[in-house]
Design an enzyme around this catalytic site. Structure first.
Site, PDB file in Angstrom:
ATOM      1  N   PHE A  73      -4.955   0.476   9.734  1.00  0.00           N
ATOM      2  CA  PHE A  73      -5.945   0.134   8.706  1.00  0.00           C
ATOM      3  C   PHE A  73      -6.561  -1.249   8.902  1.00  0.00           C
ATOM      4  O   PHE A  73      -7.343  -1.697   8.072  1.00  0.00           O
ATOM      5  CB  PHE A  73      -5.320   0.241   7.307  1.00  0.00           C
ATOM      6  N   ARG A  75       4.304 -11.347  -7.578  1.00  0.00           N
ATOM      7  CA  ARG A  75       4.292  -9.986  -7.029  1.00  0.00           C
ATOM      8  C   ARG A  75       4.663  -8.956  -8.100  1.00  0.00           C
ATOM      9  O   ARG A  75       4.172  -7.831  -8.091  1.00  0.00           O
ATOM     10  CB  ARG A  75       5.167  -9.901  -5.773  1.00  0.00           C
ATOM     11  N   HIS A  85      -4.490 -10.006  -3.940  1.00  0.00           N
ATOM     12  CA  HIS A  85      -3.467 -10.329  -2.937  1.00  0.00           C
ATOM     13  C   HIS A  85      -2.479 -11.315  -3.527  1.00  0.00           C
ATOM     14  O   HIS A  85      -2.845 -12.179  -4.327  1.00  0.00           O
ATOM     15  CB  HIS A  85      -4.144 -10.967  -1.713  1.00  0.00           C
ATOM     16  N   LYS A 123      -9.822  -9.692  -4.833  1.00  0.00           N
ATOM     17  CA  LYS A 123     -10.516  -9.082  -3.688  1.00  0.00           C
ATOM     18  C   LYS A 123     -11.921  -8.579  -4.059  1.00  0.00           C
ATOM     19  O   LYS A 123     -12.249  -8.441  -5.248  1.00  0.00           O
ATOM     20  CB  LYS A 123      -9.652  -7.942  -3.137  1.00  0.00           C
ATOM     21  N   ASN A 161      -7.327  -2.895  -3.302  1.00  0.00           N
ATOM     22  CA  ASN A 161      -6.274  -2.996  -4.313  1.00  0.00           C
ATOM     23  C   ASN A 161      -6.350  -4.266  -5.165  1.00  0.00           C
ATOM     24  O   ASN A 161      -5.341  -4.794  -5.607  1.00  0.00           O
ATOM     25  CB  ASN A 161      -4.895  -2.802  -3.677  1.00  0.00           C
ATOM     26  N   THR A 191       1.627  -2.476  -3.787  1.00  0.00           N
ATOM     27  CA  THR A 191       0.413  -2.463  -2.954  1.00  0.00           C
ATOM     28  C   THR A 191      -0.450  -1.248  -3.268  1.00  0.00           C
ATOM     29  O   THR A 191      -1.677  -1.353  -3.371  1.00  0.00           O
ATOM     30  CB  THR A 191       0.819  -2.441  -1.456  1.00  0.00           C
ATOM     31  N   ARG A 241      -2.655  -4.529 -10.485  1.00  0.00           N
ATOM     32  CA  ARG A 241      -3.140  -3.438  -9.630  1.00  0.00           C
ATOM     33  C   ARG A 241      -3.199  -2.117 -10.393  1.00  0.00           C
ATOM     34  O   ARG A 241      -4.117  -1.310 -10.165  1.00  0.00           O
ATOM     35  CB  ARG A 241      -2.272  -3.333  -8.373  1.00  0.00           C
TER      36      ARG A 241
HETATM   37  P1  CMP Z   1      -2.389  -7.261   0.727  1.00  0.00           P
HETATM   38  O1  CMP Z   1      -1.269  -7.512  -0.225  1.00  0.00           O
HETATM   39  O2  CMP Z   1      -3.550  -8.163   0.625  1.00  0.00           O
HETATM   40  O3  CMP Z   1      -1.845  -7.325   2.226  1.00  0.00           O
HETATM   41  C1  CMP Z   1      -2.247  -6.457   3.248  1.00  0.00           C
HETATM   42  C2  CMP Z   1      -3.273  -5.479   2.811  1.00  0.00           C
HETATM   43  O4  CMP Z   1      -3.468  -4.384   3.681  1.00  0.00           O
HETATM   44  C3  CMP Z   1      -2.834  -4.842   1.512  1.00  0.00           C
HETATM   45  O5  CMP Z   1      -2.883  -5.775   0.477  1.00  0.00           O
HETATM   46  C4  CMP Z   1      -3.803  -3.676   1.422  1.00  0.00           C
HETATM   47  O6  CMP Z   1      -5.076  -4.080   0.921  1.00  0.00           O
HETATM   48  C5  CMP Z   1      -3.964  -3.317   2.888  1.00  0.00           C
HETATM   49  N1  CMP Z   1      -3.204  -2.105   3.189  1.00  0.00           N
HETATM   50  C6  CMP Z   1      -1.870  -1.971   3.199  1.00  0.00           C
HETATM   51  N2  CMP Z   1      -1.524  -0.699   3.517  1.00  0.00           N
HETATM   52  C7  CMP Z   1      -2.685  -0.028   3.697  1.00  0.00           C
HETATM   53  C8  CMP Z   1      -2.997   1.308   4.037  1.00  0.00           C
HETATM   54  N3  CMP Z   1      -2.032   2.208   4.252  1.00  0.00           N
HETATM   55  N4  CMP Z   1      -4.291   1.644   4.130  1.00  0.00           N
HETATM   56  C9  CMP Z   1      -5.266   0.730   3.920  1.00  0.00           C
HETATM   57  N5  CMP Z   1      -5.021  -0.581   3.597  1.00  0.00           N
HETATM   58  C10 CMP Z   1      -3.753  -0.943   3.486  1.00  0.00           C
END
Ligand code: CMP
Length: 140
Positions: A59, A87, A117, A11, A114, A93, A104
């Site tokens: 979000f 994963r 993905h 990212k 984060n 996450t 991460r």
């Molecule tokens: P990703 O695995 O790419 O899939 C969805 C994304 O949403 C996740 O990683 C985070 O970057 C984002 N995300 C998930 N939960 C939150 C949250 N509570 N606040 C902000 N971003 C979020």
């Protein structure tokens, strides 16, 4: 039976911080083979489309803005049990909850920014791979 491919994006936060090389090294050392890869930037429209499943979440706007804020590395990875193993490699996450040594835990800033993905199912791995790559860009 679980599939052998997953889709990933390094990212904008991790790219901007100079972590592309370290992250790709960790992915390859964990036994994943890169079968497709590109350095690219998502428009806000494309980021919104990719994350459409999260449209109703509070979000979503922040996520779309962040994911279109700078270049990313998109890739398709191959390994037995790819989705689940990847994963595990990237961790939770929220980096505050990610196991030590995971990508991460090492490179992510917070739950929104984060670092990386990873597809959450074999079905989504195919959908996400097809979103970013044409068949001629995949080298098995
Ligand atoms: P990703 O695995 O790419 O899939 C969805 C994304 O949403 C996740 O990683 C985070 O970057 C984002 N995300 C998930 N939960 C939150 C949250 N509570 N606040 C902000 N971003 C979020």
């Amino acid at each position: 039976m679980s599939g052998n491919r997953t889709f990933t994006m390094i990212k904008p936060d991790a790219v901007a911080a100079g972590h592309i090389g370290a992250i790709l090294a960790q992915i390859c050392e964990a036994g994943f083979k890169i079968v497709a890869m590109k350095y690219t930037k998502l428009s806000a429209e494309k980021a919104g489309e990719f994350y459409a499943v999260h449209k109703a979440r509070p979000f979503y706007g922040e996520l779309v803005e962040f994911m279109s804020s700078g270049p990313i590395v998109a890739a398709i990875l191959e390994k037995d049990n790819a989705v689940e193993d990847f994963r595990k490699l990237i961790g939770a996450t929220n980096p505050a909850e990610a196991a030590p040594g995971t990508i991460r835990a090492k490179f992510a800033k917070n739950i929104g920014e984060n670092a990386i993905h990873g597809s959450d199912s074999d079905e989504n791995a195919i959908i996400e791979s097809n979103f970013h790559f044409a068949g001629v860009e995949v080298f098995a």
